[in-house]
Design an enzyme around this catalytic site. Structure first.
Site, short mmCIF file in Angstrom:
data_model
loop_
_atom_site.label_atom_id
_atom_site.label_comp_id
_atom_site.label_asym_id
_atom_site.label_seq_id
_atom_site.Cartn_x
_atom_site.Cartn_y
_atom_site.Cartn_z
N SER A 92 0.72 -0.95 0.47
CA SER A 92 -0.15 0.08 -0.27
C SER A 92 0.73 1.79 -0.08
CB SER A 92 -0.83 -0.24 1.06
OG SER A 92 -2.09 1.35 1.34
N ASP B 201 -10.03 -3.70 -5.15
CA ASP B 201 -9.16 -2.61 -4.73
C ASP B 201 -8.92 -1.39 -5.50
OD1 ASP B 201 -7.16 -1.01 -2.99
OD2 ASP B 201 -5.61 -2.70 -3.53
N HIS C 147 -8.11 -5.26 -0.65
CA HIS C 147 -7.10 -4.30 -0.28
C HIS C 147 -6.60 -4.83 0.94
CE1 HIS C 147 -4.03 -1.21 -0.30
NE2 HIS C 147 -4.66 -0.53 0.60
#
Length: 357
Positions: A143, A297, A327
Site C-alpha cells: 500500500s 481495491d 486491499h
C-alpha cells in the site's frame, strides 16, 4: 474517527491509529529469528536476523509498512509475521522500517526516512556487518509502503553515492499516482470495505497538507493544473489497462484544477510521491519487479498501469492479480482475522522471493 475529528477531540488520523495500535505486539526473538528494535541512520527499525548458519552470504530485504503514510507500525502482528517468515524461510536479513508518519510529518519526510534507511543499509560496511550479499538485496512494501518502495528504488538510480544495486522491488497493492482519482478501480470500489475512495483521498491529502481545499479538489478529481496536463499520459488508463478492466467505463479527459493549489503543494506531482509519473528512461533502469494487485481495491489500477509501463520499458515484471482479494488482504494472517486468501497471497510472494532474490 470522523466524529472525533468533527468534535475536536482528536485528529482524524489519531483516532484511526487507535485501530492499528490494537494490533501492535511486543516483538520478541524466537528459535529461528533474532529480532532487535534499533535504529539505522536515526530512523527506528526492527531488524530480523536468522539464527541458522548461512550457506554463504545472505539475502536481504528492506520493508516499508502500509497505512496511508499516516498509520501503521513495523511491530504490528501481521508485519511481524511476514518479516519473520521471510527471514526464516529465505535465511535473509529483514529491515522493517518505522518511518515517521503524517500528519505530524508530511511529505517528503516519510520518503526521506525510507530512503535514509535504505541508503544506510546498502553501504558495503553495513552489508558486510550482517553478512549480506550486495547483489541480493530488495526493497518491498504494501500500500503506502509499496509507494515508498517504488519511490526509493527510483531515487537510488540517481544517487552516485550508492554503489550496490537492488536486485528486486516487491510492490504489494501499491499507491502509485495522485493525478487521476477517478480510475475504473476507484469507481468500482468506491465504497468497498477497508479502503473506500473517501479514505484513500484523505490519506493522499493528509500526506501533503491539512488544507481541506486540497482534499475537496482531490475528491472531485480537479486538483491537477492545466500546465501539468502532459503528465496524464503516464496514467492514461484507456491505453494502460487491459480491456477487461476498462469494460463499462468511458474515458474522459481530465478536468483541470487550481494552479495555485498545485504550487502550494508541489509534492502532488513529485515522482517521489507518485512513482507512476517517472519517465520511461528512468523506469528502464529499475530491477526485476513483483507486483501484486487485488480486484476489489481502489489501488488496483495503479499497480496494473505500473506493471504495463515497466514491461514496456523492458523491466522483468511478475504481476499477480488476485481476482478474489481486497486491499490489505495480506494483513489477515492470524486469529481472529485469519483468511485463506491472505495466506495464499503470502505463499506466492515468498515463493517468488525464493526463486528471484
Amino acid at each position: 474517527s470522523a466524529a472525533a475529528d468533527l468534535l475536536g477531540l482528536m485528529h482524524y488520523m489519531e483516532a484511526m491509529r487507535l485501530i492499528t495500535v490494537m494490533e501492535k505486539v511486543a516483538v520478541t526473538s524466537d528459535e529461528n529469528v533474532t529480532v532487535t528494535d534499533t535504529e539505522f541512520n536515526n530512523v527506528p527499525v526492527l531488524l530480523y536476523l536468522p539464527r541458522r548458519a548461512p550457506d554463504g552470504l545472505r539475502r536481504a530485504m528492506v520493508y516499508f509498512h502500509g497505512g496511508g503514510w499516516c498509520l501503521g507500525d513495523a511491530g504490528m502482528k501481521s508485519y511481524d509475521l511476514m518479516s519473520r517468515r521471510v527471514s526464516n524461510e529465505l535465511n535473509a536479513v529483514v529491515v522493517s522500517v518505522n518511518y515517521r508518519l503524517a500528519p505530524e510529518h508530511r511529505f517528503p519526510v516519510p520518503f526521506e526516512d525510507a530512503y535514509s534507511v535504505t541508503k544506510f543499509f546498502l553501504q558495503s560496511s553495513v552489508l558486510s556487518q550482517y553478512g549480506v550479499d550486495p547483489v541480493r538485496v530488495c526493497v518491498a512494501g504494501d500500500s503506502a509502503g509499496g509507494n515508498l518502495a517504488a519511490a526509493v528504488a527510483q531515487q537510488l538510480l540517481e544517487d552516485p553515492e550508492v554503489k550496490a544495486k537492488l536486485k528486486a522491488q516487491i510492490l504489494l497493492y501499491p499507491a502509485l499516482q495522485t493525478l487521476d482519482l477517478d480510475l475504473p478501480s476507484y469507481r468500482d470500489n468506491d465504497d468497498k470495505p477497508l479502503l473506500p475512495k473517501s479514505l484513500m483521498v484523505r490519506f493522499w491529502s493528509e500526506y501533503f497538507t491539512s488544507d481541506p481545499s486540497l482534499r475537496e479538489a482531490m475528491a472531485s478529481n480537479r486538483h491537477v493544473p492545466a500546465e501539468s496536463g502532459h503528465l496524464f499520459q503516464f496514467v492514461n488508463w484507456s491505453q494502460l489497462l487491459p480491456a477487461g478492466m476498462r469494460e463499462g467505463h468511458a474515458y474522459t479527459g481530465p478536468a483541470y484544477g487550481s494552479a495555485a493549489l498545485a504550487r502550494r503543494y508541489p509534492g502532488l506531482l513529485d515522482p517521489r510521491a507518485a512513482p507512476l509519473l517517472a519517465s520511461e528512461a528512468r523506469l528502464r533502469r529499475l530491477p526485476r519487479t513483483y507486483l501484486l494487485t487485488c480486484e476489489h481495491d481502489v489501488l488496483r489500477d495503479d499497480g496494473v498501469m505500473y506493471a504495463q509501463r515497466l514491461r514496456a520499458a523492458g523491466v522483468s515484471v511478475t504481476h499477480r492479480h488476485a481476482r478474489d482479494a481486497f486491499h490489505a488482504a495480506l494483513m489477515f494472517l492470524w486469529w481472529p482475522f485469519d483468511l485463506a486468501v491472505g495466506h495464499r497471497l503470502l505463499d506466492g510472494y515468498v515463493r517468488w522471493l525464493q526463486e528471484n532474490l
